[in-house]
Structures are given as structure tokens and as C-alpha cells.
Design a protein around this motif. Sequence first.
Motif, mmCIF file in Angstrom:
data_model
loop_
_atom_site.group_PDB
_atom_site.id
_atom_site.type_symbol
_atom_site.label_atom_id
_atom_site.label_comp_id
_atom_site.label_asym_id
_atom_site.label_seq_id
_atom_site.Cartn_x
_atom_site.Cartn_y
_atom_site.Cartn_z
ATOM 1 N N ASN A 64 106.590 -94.996 17.803
ATOM 2 C CA ASN A 64 104.935 -95.237 17.851
ATOM 3 C C ASN A 64 104.321 -94.123 18.524
ATOM 4 O O ASN A 64 103.148 -94.138 18.780
ATOM 5 C CB ASN A 64 104.522 -96.423 18.658
ATOM 6 N N ILE A 65 105.069 -92.845 18.643
ATOM 7 C CA ILE A 65 104.258 -91.786 18.973
ATOM 8 C C ILE A 65 104.393 -90.503 17.862
ATOM 9 O O ILE A 65 105.999 -90.645 17.571
ATOM 10 C CB ILE A 65 104.516 -91.257 20.373
ATOM 11 N N THR A 66 103.705 -89.935 17.307
ATOM 12 C CA THR A 66 103.881 -88.718 16.375
ATOM 13 C C THR A 66 104.663 -87.769 16.885
ATOM 14 O O THR A 66 104.512 -87.687 18.383
ATOM 15 C CB THR A 66 102.800 -88.354 15.555
ATOM 16 N N LYS A 67 105.343 -86.933 16.286
ATOM 17 C CA LYS A 67 106.025 -85.717 16.980
ATOM 18 C C LYS A 67 104.963 -84.811 17.434
ATOM 19 O O LYS A 67 105.505 -84.348 18.517
ATOM 20 C CB LYS A 67 106.784 -84.988 15.880
ATOM 21 N N GLU A 68 103.886 -84.517 16.890
ATOM 22 C CA GLU A 68 102.867 -83.784 17.254
ATOM 23 C C GLU A 68 102.269 -84.153 18.637
ATOM 24 O O GLU A 68 101.876 -83.693 19.423
ATOM 25 C CB GLU A 68 101.774 -83.481 16.160
ATOM 26 N N GLU A 69 102.188 -85.394 18.689
ATOM 27 C CA GLU A 69 101.518 -85.871 19.910
ATOM 28 C C GLU A 69 102.517 -85.829 21.064
ATOM 29 O O GLU A 69 102.011 -85.527 22.108
ATOM 30 C CB GLU A 69 101.155 -87.552 19.582
ATOM 31 N N LYS B 8 123.323 -96.844 12.446
ATOM 32 C CA LYS B 8 122.441 -97.662 13.000
ATOM 33 C C LYS B 8 121.282 -97.829 11.938
ATOM 34 O O LYS B 8 120.899 -96.867 11.380
ATOM 35 C CB LYS B 8 121.675 -97.108 14.273
ATOM 36 N N VAL B 9 120.732 -98.814 11.803
ATOM 37 C CA VAL B 9 119.421 -98.884 10.957
ATOM 38 C C VAL B 9 118.180 -98.861 11.746
ATOM 39 O O VAL B 9 118.013 -98.909 12.949
ATOM 40 C CB VAL B 9 119.318 -100.370 10.259
ATOM 41 N N GLY B 10 117.076 -98.301 11.191
ATOM 42 C CA GLY B 10 115.798 -97.630 11.725
ATOM 43 C C GLY B 10 114.922 -98.757 12.420
ATOM 44 O O GLY B 10 113.633 -98.825 11.975
ATOM 45 N N TYR B 11 115.299 -99.346 13.318
ATOM 46 C CA TYR B 11 114.223 -100.129 14.222
ATOM 47 C C TYR B 11 114.600 -100.137 15.642
ATOM 48 O O TYR B 11 113.813 -100.057 16.421
ATOM 49 C CB TYR B 11 114.013 -101.488 13.573
ATOM 50 N N GLY B 12 115.781 -99.484 16.080
ATOM 51 C CA GLY B 12 116.123 -99.657 17.368
ATOM 52 C C GLY B 12 116.051 -98.159 17.903
ATOM 53 O O GLY B 12 115.215 -97.199 17.554
ATOM 54 N N GLU B 13 117.057 -97.911 18.926
ATOM 55 C CA GLU B 13 116.985 -96.370 19.136
ATOM 56 C C GLU B 13 117.849 -95.573 18.345
ATOM 57 O O GLU B 13 118.736 -95.892 17.629
ATOM 58 C CB GLU B 13 117.602 -96.420 20.619
ATOM 59 N N PRO B 14 117.146 -94.295 18.121
ATOM 60 C CA PRO B 14 118.078 -93.488 17.201
ATOM 61 C C PRO B 14 119.447 -93.096 17.500
ATOM 62 O O PRO B 14 119.646 -93.205 18.929
ATOM 63 C CB PRO B 14 117.105 -92.149 16.937
#
Lengths: 116, 298
Positions: A61-66, B222-228
Motif C-alpha cells: 500500500n505504498i508506491t515504490k517512489e513514495e 505464493k499468491v499476491g496478497y501476503g508478503e512477497p
Amino acid sequence: MNFKIKELIGPRCIIKEDGQKIYEMIHGPLLQGEVVSLDFSDVNQFASPFFNFAFGQLLKNITKEELERLLHFVNLNDTGKNVFERVIENAVKYYADKDYRKIVDDILEQQAKESD
Amino acid sequence: MAQNVINIPRINDTPSDFEILFKIWSQINGYEEDVRFDFSRCYFLRPNAVAFLGGLTRLIQYRWGTVEFDWATLRDRILTNLCQSGFAKAFGYPSSGWDGNSIPYRHDDTLDMNGIMDYLTDNWIGKGWVRISNRLRDAIAGNMWEIYNNAFEHSGTEIGVFSCGQYFPWYNALLLSVVDFGQGIPSKVRDFFRQNVSEEQADKLKGSTCLQWAFQAGSTTKVGYGEPGGAGLDLLKQFVKLNKGKLEVYSNDGYCIIDKNGERYSNRTISFEGTVFHITLWCDEKQYHLKGEVAPTF
């Protein structure tokens, strides 16, 4: 806001549990737009699980740029920087929309080419 | 049930030696097996064989079987090595490990960060025989951690992870073998695509293809909602290439080798339920260059 990593978790940034601890400390302030500085003095060993949990999941929920603007590292050596960069690159892909059917089709196409 | 006598031959670390290990595994991959290991025909055992046999023994015991080591059939030199590494003691031979060029045999039930990192840092690299900077030593240890983490995170191993290493002074190389008897990488990748795409497509994936995908940057089950996740194997691969080392992975029916000539993936006829990471690093500072690393002076 400044944190000394060694004082918080010791000289090894390795495991996801430690990464999660850092994430929980910095996520709120970063969401509020605060600048967070992390000092890695005397931290010598690094691995991806720590970085995935501490920083990778910030990209939810934070952009890479931010993140680049707000999160500052002090005394992070080249090994740590390398792991961080790879993890962030990876996390960007991870949170992007993925078409798994296309991924597997591409893999199978490549497999067929290599079998020829 | 009658005791199954398994003759352990000389085992080196070429693909055909691993095939011998996997054949032994397939002979006793059942429940309530009673096994005796006979070493009469064994003239040499590399650390990969030591780690594998240690794991196999625990696997048999976990499945309500018994294992007897016929220590009397071991040649003195091999027994000395097994005593040095602590393997003999772990399996009931009265001895205590001591410092030599053996790197201790290790069994981890859990992902014990300090135990594993101390082992890698102090017992594997840091015994003083590898003349490298501390920063490089730490970078190597961090990369090796990715192997242990991968095993515990993805394999579903119920008996932990087994490792053993050795320093070979005559060609100045360090070896580390890490073995688990979990699901295996190709099986895990197929399961992932089975759940997220279709059974039909997943079943078409060969072991080599699954390994190749797992080693790519950004690949994760892993699917994209947890930690990468998913950066670990890519980091390890890049490190081995950078340092001109050699990494071989045997997992299910897949095999890959990553070395100075690049990375090659292939399929094997013998499948094994689990994964072996077998890594060779040359103890030559000139081989190792990290970004920003200054060659140390001695």
C-alpha cells in the motif's frame, strides 16, 4: 524517525520474524508520510526473508517512489543493498496483476522449443 | 520383517553418484523398513553422501523403521571422517567430533537462525582455511541461508534438513550439501499451477522446466496478497555466478547446474522425493568480487 537495527534485532537481518518486527515499526509512520531512517551499523549478515517482510510487503500500500522518498538507509553495506534491491524488484512484480495462465503457457512454449 | 541390507559403495558427487543415492532411497522408501548399512565396498564417501544417508536414516526412523550402521565394515579413513564430522556420534558410534578438515554433519529440525548462521560462518567458511574478507564471508553465509530457508519454507519436510560439508585442501575448495526429504521443487511448482491454472497444464511441466522457473527472478509459489517471496533462489544463483562457484540442485525428476559456463537444466530418469543443494566454492579471494569489495591484505 530513526531506528538502529542492531539494537532492535541484533547483527543479522536474516529471518522473516525480525523483518516483520521492523515492518510493524515503520509501516504506520511511512503511511503517515513520515521519513524513516534505519541505521544498519554493525549489521553484517543479510538474507531475503528479512527484507521481504520488512520492506517488500510495504509495497502492498505504498508506491515504490513514495518508499524511495521516505525510507532512508544508513550504513547498509553492499551485500545488504543488493539483497534489498532484488527484493524490492521482486515485490513490485509480486504485487502486480499476474496472469498465471499466460505464465504457464509461456513456460510450456519454452519447454517445447527446448525439446525440439 | 527381514532386515534389508544395503551395501553402500564408494560415493562421490557426480550425477551418477547421486543416482546411486536415489536408488538406495527408492529401495527403502517405505514404512517399517529395517535396514542395515554395510560399508564393505565403500572406499570413499563425499559429504553429499553423508548428509543424504543421515537424512535417509531419520526418514526410515520417522516411518517406524530401524537402521543399523555396520561400523565394523567401515574403512578406518572413512570412519575417522565420520567421527570428525560428528556423524558417527549422531548415529550411536561412541566418539566425539574434533577439528580436522571435516565440516560438522548437521541436522536441523527447525529453522534455527543463529545455529545455522554460526555453523556457516564459523564452521564452514570461518575455520581460517578460507582467506577472505569478513564481508565476503558474511555474504556467502547469507546466500547459503537461502538454501536452508527454502527447504524449511517450501519443502514441507517433516524431519528437517541435513547438511554436511568438507574442505578439500588439495584443490582448495569448500563443499556444502543440504538435503531435505520434502515435497521437492518441481512438485511444489506443479501444485501451484494446478491450483492457479489447471491440472492439465501443470502436469505437462517437466522437472527441468519447473526448476528453471523457480530460479527465475520474481518466481514464487505464493499468491499476491501476503508478503512477497521468491528472491532467495535468484540471489543464490547470481552469487554463484558472480563468484564462479558451482551449484547443483537435484529435486524430484529435475536437475540443474549453475557454474561459470551458465545454467543448464535437465530431466533425470530417477526421481527422488526431496531436494539436494550441492554447492562448491573455490577458496580463492581472486574468484570473489562483491560490488565495492576491496581485496583484503594479509
